[in-house]
Design an enzyme around this catalytic site. Structure first.
Site, PDB file in Angstrom:
ATOM      1  CD  GLN A   1      40.346  35.773  72.734  1.00  0.00           C
ATOM      2  OE1 GLN A   1      41.493  35.557  72.339  1.00  0.00           O
ATOM      3  NE2 GLN A   1      39.740  36.914  72.484  1.00  0.00           N
ATOM      4  CG  HIS A   2      35.849  35.020  70.013  1.00  0.00           C
ATOM      5  ND1 HIS A   2      35.909  36.388  70.148  1.00  0.00           N
ATOM      6  CD2 HIS A   2      37.062  34.637  69.542  1.00  0.00           C
ATOM      7  CE1 HIS A   2      37.097  36.819  69.755  1.00  0.00           C
ATOM      8  NE2 HIS A   2      37.825  35.789  69.399  1.00  0.00           N
TER       9      HIS A   2
ATOM     10  CG  ASP B   1      42.434  30.942  74.377  1.00  0.00           C
ATOM     11  OD1 ASP B   1      42.291  29.922  73.681  1.00  0.00           O
ATOM     12  OD2 ASP B   1      42.221  32.090  73.949  1.00  0.00           O
TER      13      ASP B   1
HETATM   14  O1  LIG Z   1      39.397  33.015  68.413  1.00  0.00           O
HETATM   15  C1  LIG Z   1      40.469  33.037  68.961  1.00  0.00           C
HETATM   16  C2  LIG Z   1      41.121  34.345  69.265  1.00  0.00           C
HETATM   17  O2  LIG Z   1      40.396  35.453  68.719  1.00  0.00           O
HETATM   18  C3  LIG Z   1      41.133  31.746  69.345  1.00  0.00           C
HETATM   19  O3  LIG Z   1      42.495  31.953  69.729  1.00  0.00           O
HETATM   20  C4  LIG Z   1      40.357  31.098  70.476  1.00  0.00           C
HETATM   21  O4  LIG Z   1      40.608  31.832  71.675  1.00  0.00           O
HETATM   22  C5  LIG Z   1      40.683  29.610  70.615  1.00  0.00           C
HETATM   23  O5  LIG Z   1      41.921  29.429  71.106  1.00  0.00           O
HETATM   24  P1  LIG Z   1      42.666  27.983  71.086  1.00  0.00           P
HETATM   25  O6  LIG Z   1      41.669  26.918  71.399  1.00  0.00           O
HETATM   26  O7  LIG Z   1      43.287  27.837  69.732  1.00  0.00           O
HETATM   27  O8  LIG Z   1      43.699  28.095  72.165  1.00  0.00           O
END
Ligand SMILES: O=C(CO)[C@@H](O)[C@H](O)COP(=O)(O)O
Ligand SMILES: Nc1ncnc2c1ncn2[C@@H]1O[C@H](COP(=O)(O)OP(=O)(O)O)[C@@H](O)[C@H]1O
Length: 463
Positions: A71-72, A224
């Site tokens: 995300q983000h 994700d």
């Molecule tokens: O910032 C967040 C949720 O707000 C993280 O969960 C990212 O989405 C990255 O996910 P992973 O790489 O750890 O799966």
């Protein structure tokens, strides 16, 4: 048999699964690493996904594809649709000051959470736009559109023959999407960056967004964690604990949340509902680091940790190595205490596992306190969920049993389920049965959390 592909374009890698659209049975899997770091050239993700798809194509042809993505991340594109700056990722904390400024501009934390679902922290895309304006104005002036990682990969898969798109789930992590109303706030993106930018169209859950040059359907995709909820069949009252690069405690709800304290982020889910979530910056990498320091691998670290006992001989770790997001301490560092001449390598290994477990337990407590849900299942996924030491220590620290689904790529599986949904044209996702879960139980170890909480609270004003 009709196949679909689900992709997980995450922090550390691109993983793809080829699955039976009717049952979710995985018949093929491929994984290609991503560059490390909190800022990366997003074009590396395109090379990785092309390699993953080439490997899966050797197993079978998919009729639909969907992308789950970290995300983000800020993918800032210029006139030609090429990046004008490296992508700043969810775990990059350089925009922490920008987050504080934007919160004030929105009228404070509660007003911010009420409008965009969450109190802004450095992870959010909008804070990265403001950082870009203030620290690289030349690049900021060249930005014409802003995508999220999953949008950028999806657009690539369409051969860029369609206008870029996203879904409400990932959009809700930008900081310029009114999550409760389900609409962009382009004015907030413009206020952050200093000028207007194009934002991708938001595709409805279960819809086909575009097609690949080979005629495969492309679904909306999602973030994700939204995909993981789809992949595990998360139900209201359940808590999904994911131990990847990030640590995540999430649940599904029919209602949006607006937590003015900033602890619970109020995201939208991939199925039309909402996904209240608590995220930590330090998770699997706590164990990666400890294994490296102890000169061993994951299996060796787990074996060492299980040689020690609850409390790790008094060793306590506050694992905020990369700063921390929950609690919001972007400048925090890792802090050890309780080390003596009798501390063993096993104690050090166990302390790392206990620190990870306590950090996750805090996330579960915050989530349940805010949503009012309790007593549902706790499901455990993510790379570090494979650790026998985590499987043994976490239930004791939580003081509750944990359900461990079979090791699988649940983000990619959730994306595959979304692809099957889009292919079906049905109003709801296909009912894929989750294989039997293993029940993890252990005697409660409240003293471990008490010692962790003491160190956490005693250092709350440390950088
Ligand atoms: O910032 C967040 C949720 O707000 C993280 O969960 C990212 O989405 C990255 O996910 P992973 O790489 O750890 O799966
Ligand atoms: N058996 C294991 N024990 C502990 N950590 C593990 C194990 N297997 C993988 N990991 C860790 O899990 C992480 C990858 O998990 P994953 O969920 O794919 O992360 P992300 O989605 O953030 O890329 C890596 O840090 C890796 O070292």
């Amino acid at each position: 048999m009709t196949y679909v592909i689900g992709l997980d374009s995450s922090t550390q890698s691109c993983t793809g699964v080829l699955a039976d659209a009717a049952t979710g049975e995985v018949v093929g899997e491929a994984r290609v690493p991503h560059p490390t770091g909190t800022r990366v050239d997003p074009r590396a993700w395109l090379q990785a996904v092309d390699e993953v798809l080439a490997r899966l194509a050797r197993v079978g042809r998919a009729e639909a594809v969907a992308v789950g993505g970290q995300q983000h991340g800020m993918v800032a594109l210029g006139d030609a649709g090429e990046p004008v700056h490296d992508a700043l990722l969810w775990h990059d904390t350089r925009s922490a000051a920008a987050a504080r400024a934007l919160i004030e501009e929105m009228g404070g934390a509660q007003a911010c959470a009420a409008e965009v679902g969450s109190v802004l922290v450095a992870s959010f895309t909008v804070t990265k736009l403001r950082w870009l304006r203030d620290h690289d104005p030349a690049a900021a002036s060249r930005v014409r559109s802003v995508l999220l990682p999953h949008d950028y990969v999806s657009w690539h898969l369409s051969g860029r023959r369609a206008a870029p798109w996203t879904d409400r789930g990932d959009a809700s992590g930008t900081g310029y999407y009114a999550t409760g109303r389900g609409e962009w706030r382009p004015d907030l993106a413009a206020a952050a960056l200093g000028h207007e930018v194009e934002l991708p169209r938001v595709v409805a859950p279960g819809e086909v967004a575009a097609t690949t040059p080979d005629g495969q359907a492309l679904a909306a995709g999602t973030g994700d964690n939204m995909a993981a909820a789809l992949g595990t069949g998360l139900r209201p009252g359940d808590v999904l604990l994911s131990i990847g690069t990030s640590g995540v405690a999430s649940t599904v709800s029919p209602h949006p949340v607006a937590d003015g304290t900033g602890t619970v982020t109020g995201f939208a889910a991939a199925d039309g509902g909402f996904l209240p979530m608590v995220t930590t910056m330090n998770a699997a990498r706590i164990l990666d680091l400890q294994a490296a320091w102890l000169g061993t691998d994951h299996a060796g670290l787990a074996a060492l940790a299980l040689e020690s006992s609850p409390g790790a001989g008094g060793a306590v770790l506050l694992p905020y190595y990369a700063g921390e997001r929950t609690p919001n301490r972007p400048d925090a560092v890792g802090t050890w205490t309780g080390l003596t001449t009798t501390t063993t390598r096993a104690d050090l290994a166990r302390a790392a596992v206990e620190a990870l477990s306590c950090s996750l337990a805090d996330a579960v407590d915050h989530l349940r306190a805010h949503t009012g849900e309790s007593g549902g299942r706790v499901l455990l996924v993510g790379g570090a969920a494979r650790s026998p030491a985590v499987q043994r220590v976490l239930p004791g620290v939580l003081g509750a049993s944990v359900e461990l689904p079979p090791p699988a790529e649940y983000v990619a599986l959730g994306a595959a389920r979304q692809a099957a949904w889009a292919l079906s044209g049905a109003p709801t996702p296909p009912a894929w049965e989750l294989p039997g879960t293993q029940l993890l139980e252990a005697p409660a170890t409240p003293e471990v959390r008490e010692r962790y909480a003491t160190l956490r609270d005693r250092t709350s004003d440390w950088t």
